[in-house]
Design a protein around this motif. Sequence first.
Motif, PDB file in Angstrom:
ATOM      1  N   ALA A 133       0.825  -1.210   0.000  1.00 57.89           N
ATOM      2  CA  ALA A 133       0.000   0.000   0.000  1.00 57.89           C
ATOM      3  C   ALA A 133       0.862   1.264   0.000  1.00 57.89           C
ATOM      4  CB  ALA A 133      -0.931  -0.008   1.206  1.00 57.89           C
ATOM      5  N   PHE A 134       2.095   1.136   0.472  1.00 58.54           N
ATOM      6  CA  PHE A 134       2.991   2.278   0.547  1.00 58.54           C
ATOM      7  C   PHE A 134       3.243   2.937  -0.796  1.00 58.54           C
ATOM      8  CE2 PHE A 134       6.060   2.828   4.268  1.00 58.54           C
ATOM      9  CZ  PHE A 134       4.983   3.123   5.068  1.00 58.54           C
ATOM     10  N   VAL A 135       3.194   2.093  -1.852  1.00 55.89           N
ATOM     11  CA  VAL A 135       3.515   2.594  -3.176  1.00 55.89           C
ATOM     12  C   VAL A 135       2.547   3.697  -3.595  1.00 55.89           C
ATOM     13  CG1 VAL A 135       3.496   1.907  -5.591  1.00 55.89           C
ATOM     14  CG2 VAL A 135       4.652   0.509  -3.908  1.00 55.89           C
ATOM     15  N   THR A 136       1.299   3.594  -3.125  1.00 59.28           N
ATOM     16  CA  THR A 136       0.274   4.503  -3.632  1.00 59.28           C
ATOM     17  C   THR A 136       0.058   5.709  -2.739  1.00 59.28           C
ATOM     18  OG1 THR A 136      -1.399   3.244  -2.466  1.00 59.28           O
ATOM     19  CG2 THR A 136      -0.945   2.626  -4.739  1.00 59.28           C
TER      20      THR A 136
ATOM     21  N   PHE B  40      -8.190   5.380  -7.108  1.00 63.79           N
ATOM     22  CA  PHE B  40      -7.431   5.486  -5.864  1.00 63.79           C
ATOM     23  C   PHE B  40      -6.430   4.360  -5.656  1.00 63.79           C
ATOM     24  CE2 PHE B  40     -11.164   8.077  -4.963  1.00 63.79           C
ATOM     25  CZ  PHE B  40     -10.535   9.227  -4.524  1.00 63.79           C
ATOM     26  N   TRP B  41      -6.341   3.428  -6.598  1.00 59.65           N
ATOM     27  CA  TRP B  41      -5.411   2.324  -6.398  1.00 59.65           C
ATOM     28  C   TRP B  41      -4.588   2.061  -7.657  1.00 59.65           C
ATOM     29  CZ3 TRP B  41      -2.561   0.306  -3.036  1.00 59.65           C
ATOM     30  CH2 TRP B  41      -2.147  -1.026  -3.044  1.00 59.65           C
ATOM     31  N   ALA B  42      -5.266   1.756  -8.783  1.00 64.02           N
ATOM     32  CA  ALA B  42      -4.517   1.392  -9.988  1.00 64.02           C
ATOM     33  C   ALA B  42      -3.713   2.584 -10.530  1.00 64.02           C
ATOM     34  CB  ALA B  42      -5.458   0.844 -11.051  1.00 64.02           C
ATOM     35  N   TRP B  43      -4.383   3.735 -10.675  1.00 61.94           N
ATOM     36  CA  TRP B  43      -3.675   4.912 -11.191  1.00 61.94           C
ATOM     37  C   TRP B  43      -2.538   5.346 -10.264  1.00 61.94           C
ATOM     38  CZ3 TRP B  43      -1.424   7.719 -14.470  1.00 61.94           C
ATOM     39  CH2 TRP B  43      -1.053   9.018 -14.185  1.00 61.94           C
ATOM     40  N   PRO B  44      -2.754   5.440  -8.938  1.00 63.11           N
ATOM     41  CA  PRO B  44      -1.624   5.810  -8.072  1.00 63.11           C
ATOM     42  C   PRO B  44      -0.417   4.886  -8.187  1.00 63.11           C
ATOM     43  CG  PRO B  44      -3.646   6.082  -6.871  1.00 63.11           C
ATOM     44  CD  PRO B  44      -4.017   5.443  -8.181  1.00 63.11           C
ATOM     45  N   ILE B  45      -0.645   3.609  -8.482  1.00 61.56           N
ATOM     46  CA  ILE B  45       0.486   2.695  -8.646  1.00 61.56           C
ATOM     47  C   ILE B  45       1.351   3.154  -9.816  1.00 61.56           C
ATOM     48  CG2 ILE B  45       1.124   0.348  -9.351  1.00 61.56           C
ATOM     49  CD1 ILE B  45      -1.295  -0.644  -7.743  1.00 61.56           C
ATOM     50  N   VAL B  46       0.685   3.534 -10.916  1.00 58.31           N
ATOM     51  CA  VAL B  46       1.411   4.017 -12.096  1.00 58.31           C
ATOM     52  C   VAL B  46       2.019   5.388 -11.805  1.00 58.31           C
ATOM     53  CG1 VAL B  46       1.191   4.629 -14.521  1.00 58.31           C
ATOM     54  CG2 VAL B  46      -0.175   2.742 -13.577  1.00 58.31           C
ATOM     55  N   SER B  47       1.182   6.254 -11.226  1.00 53.39           N
ATOM     56  CA  SER B  47       1.583   7.636 -10.981  1.00 53.39           C
ATOM     57  C   SER B  47       2.813   7.719 -10.082  1.00 53.39           C
ATOM     58  CB  SER B  47       0.403   8.379 -10.358  1.00 53.39           C
ATOM     59  OG  SER B  47       0.810   9.601  -9.838  1.00 53.39           O
ATOM     60  N   SER B  48       2.854   6.856  -9.066  1.00 50.18           N
ATOM     61  CA  SER B  48       3.980   6.854  -8.138  1.00 50.18           C
ATOM     62  C   SER B  48       5.278   6.508  -8.866  1.00 50.18           C
ATOM     63  CB  SER B  48       3.698   5.847  -7.027  1.00 50.18           C
ATOM     64  OG  SER B  48       4.723   5.838  -6.097  1.00 50.18           O
ATOM     65  N   ALA B 279      10.434   7.146  -4.999  1.00 53.48           N
ATOM     66  CA  ALA B 279      11.527   6.213  -5.301  1.00 53.48           C
ATOM     67  C   ALA B 279      11.712   5.224  -4.150  1.00 53.48           C
ATOM     68  CB  ALA B 279      12.815   6.984  -5.580  1.00 53.48           C
ATOM     69  N   ILE B 280      11.599   5.721  -2.904  1.00 57.20           N
ATOM     70  CA  ILE B 280      11.697   4.827  -1.744  1.00 57.20           C
ATOM     71  C   ILE B 280      10.535   3.827  -1.770  1.00 57.20           C
ATOM     72  CG2 ILE B 280      11.697   4.705   0.785  1.00 57.20           C
ATOM     73  CD1 ILE B 280      12.778   7.609   0.766  1.00 57.20           C
ATOM     74  N   ALA B 281       9.319   4.331  -2.067  1.00 57.40           N
ATOM     75  CA  ALA B 281       8.138   3.467  -2.115  1.00 57.40           C
ATOM     76  C   ALA B 281       8.326   2.350  -3.142  1.00 57.40           C
ATOM     77  CB  ALA B 281       6.898   4.295  -2.447  1.00 57.40           C
ATOM     78  N   TYR B 282       8.879   2.708  -4.312  1.00 53.43           N
ATOM     79  CA  TYR B 282       9.059   1.676  -5.334  1.00 53.43           C
ATOM     80  C   TYR B 282      10.165   0.693  -4.982  1.00 53.43           C
ATOM     81  CZ  TYR B 282       5.592   1.616  -8.820  1.00 53.43           C
ATOM     82  OH  TYR B 282       4.414   1.371  -9.439  1.00 53.43           O
ATOM     83  N   THR B 283      11.128   1.157  -4.181  1.00 52.64           N
ATOM     84  CA  THR B 283      12.126   0.212  -3.689  1.00 52.64           C
ATOM     85  C   THR B 283      11.446  -0.833  -2.803  1.00 52.64           C
ATOM     86  OG1 THR B 283      13.643   2.069  -3.643  1.00 52.64           O
ATOM     87  CG2 THR B 283      14.386   0.043  -2.595  1.00 52.64           C
TER      88      THR B 283
END
Lengths: 290, 303
Positions: A133-136, B40-48, B279-283
């Motif tokens: 969940a952190f990613v978003t 609130f979930w799929a797009w933020p994954i890409v956006s992040s 970047a930390i989140a994607y790590t």
Amino acid sequence: MTARPQVAAHDSPGVVARRRTSAFWLHLALLPLALLFLAPLWIMAVFSTHPETAIFSPNPPLWFGGAFLENFRGLQADTNFIRTLFNSTAIATLYTVFSMLLTSMGGYAFAKFDFPGKNWLFGLILATLTIPAFVTIIPQFILVARDLKLSNTYWAVILPTLANTIGIFYMRQAFQTVPSDLLNAARIDGASEGRIFWQIALPIVRPALAALAILLFLASWNDYLWPLIVLTQKDSYTMPVALGTLVGLTRVSWGGIMVGTAIATIPFLALFLSLQRHFVAGIAGGAVKD
Amino acid sequence: MTTSQPLSPAPRRARTGRWARTPKAPYLFILPYLLIFLTFWAWPIVSSFLMSFKDSRLGADAPYALSNWSRLTQDEFFRTALRNTLVILVIQVPLMLSLATVLAVALNSKLLRAAGWFRFAFFAPLVVGTVAYSAVFRLLFNTDFGVVNRALTGIGLPAVDWLNQSGPAMSVIILAMTWRWTGYNAIILLAGLQGISEDVYEAASIDGATPTQQFWKITLPLLRPTLLFCMVLSVIGTLQLFTEPALITNSGPGNATMTLGTYLYQQGFRSFNFGYASAIAYTVAAIAAVFSIIQLRLFGRET
């Protein structure tokens, strides 16, 4: 409490004796461990009823005292606790109702209909399940706070958490137990799809719904990080955020914090444990497929 | 399965067209969930992911670059956070899951009396919010007044300055997490155990297998899918660890209990450095993915 089958009558005396010995060791090992698991809760409940001088005395109390109201007044003065209690209740209730509606409708469609794009959509939801969940959290913050300008509102807390992927899996599994013949019979009788869902399918999965409702409520009630991010004004705080501000201070009012944590915990502990059997079934239903 | 053509509405007259024959109800049922899911979930994954390539301190129209990622490779604080997170993970998850497995087996035993009361004890911490139990643990492990040190000195052992030394502070966090999450994993494992047929054990006892043999040769192998599930969830949860280090130790002493979670929070919501925090989140996501693949390879073979 489940009834345990008694030792079978035809077992030899040696087998019975051996069973007794292993039963003894089992209880001897489990009992201290069980007390260790209960101890922090006991201390929380007991300390909430004592003034700070007693908590920090050389012999800390192990039984309830009479300072609960005094501690509560201190807590109320520090955090406007009644307001945060109201906020937490409203947010958790709204979240539970909306999340149940969304996930049961979605789960129903995935379980009981065949339609173009179904597998593709379900695959997409499945694929995002293992993403932390952190990613978003940062795009969600930008969306909620900057674009929708919802900071310090209930919706800021509720909206992003409604995308509950586990919930849709859980409800899909629950609806798979509903016989399709029953739904088709209603269709032949001319009932609309909405009515079939609301009046036939949904009542059948009521036990699953009840377990999910309490898990959702509890998750929302105890959530800390996301409310901490989107709630910045004291009056909009949920209970965990308000308690968190107290714990973070160097000069901590422990009596007040223990009252707050006890109020946040004990009613739900009672509810949860009275419905324990449903949870074992409920969590298992969501967790273990096939 | 997949739709080869876009689902554009056919002209109303074309009653025999593909769209006309497609039932509309399932789409209406899914639509509300789907809107929330995508927004609130799929797009933020890409956006992040996209954001991790932008220097957010330069404003929204900053050019795409690798500056956040190159900064990560040289950031000493990030390395500390990463190391702390992995140390907690490697100790806490195996500790918790072995305890949960043993507990689940014990709670499932026919020999156990008052099973309801024992379940009560082990499942109770599950209901406690992270803030509440962080507060309780901070009080329990207080150097001067804490119950733990009182007990230690009471039996003649030296008091430990739990929260102001790096090793002890780490162990408090590991203990707190184990206390809170063991019961949750035990519930899932217990449900898994209840799915194992009695007949298997009966056959094994007739063949003379001892309880220990039965545990290693029957229970554990048949429980493997459930264990795998618990393991994947625990690893993902621990990689995002935030509340305990934030509230019990305040990431301290120094940065000794700083985790990827508290570092991300600090960069994202204290310094408002969204690009770097992304970047930390994607790590975190990448490490979670690697761990999931390893776990599936090692433990998920025949499942």
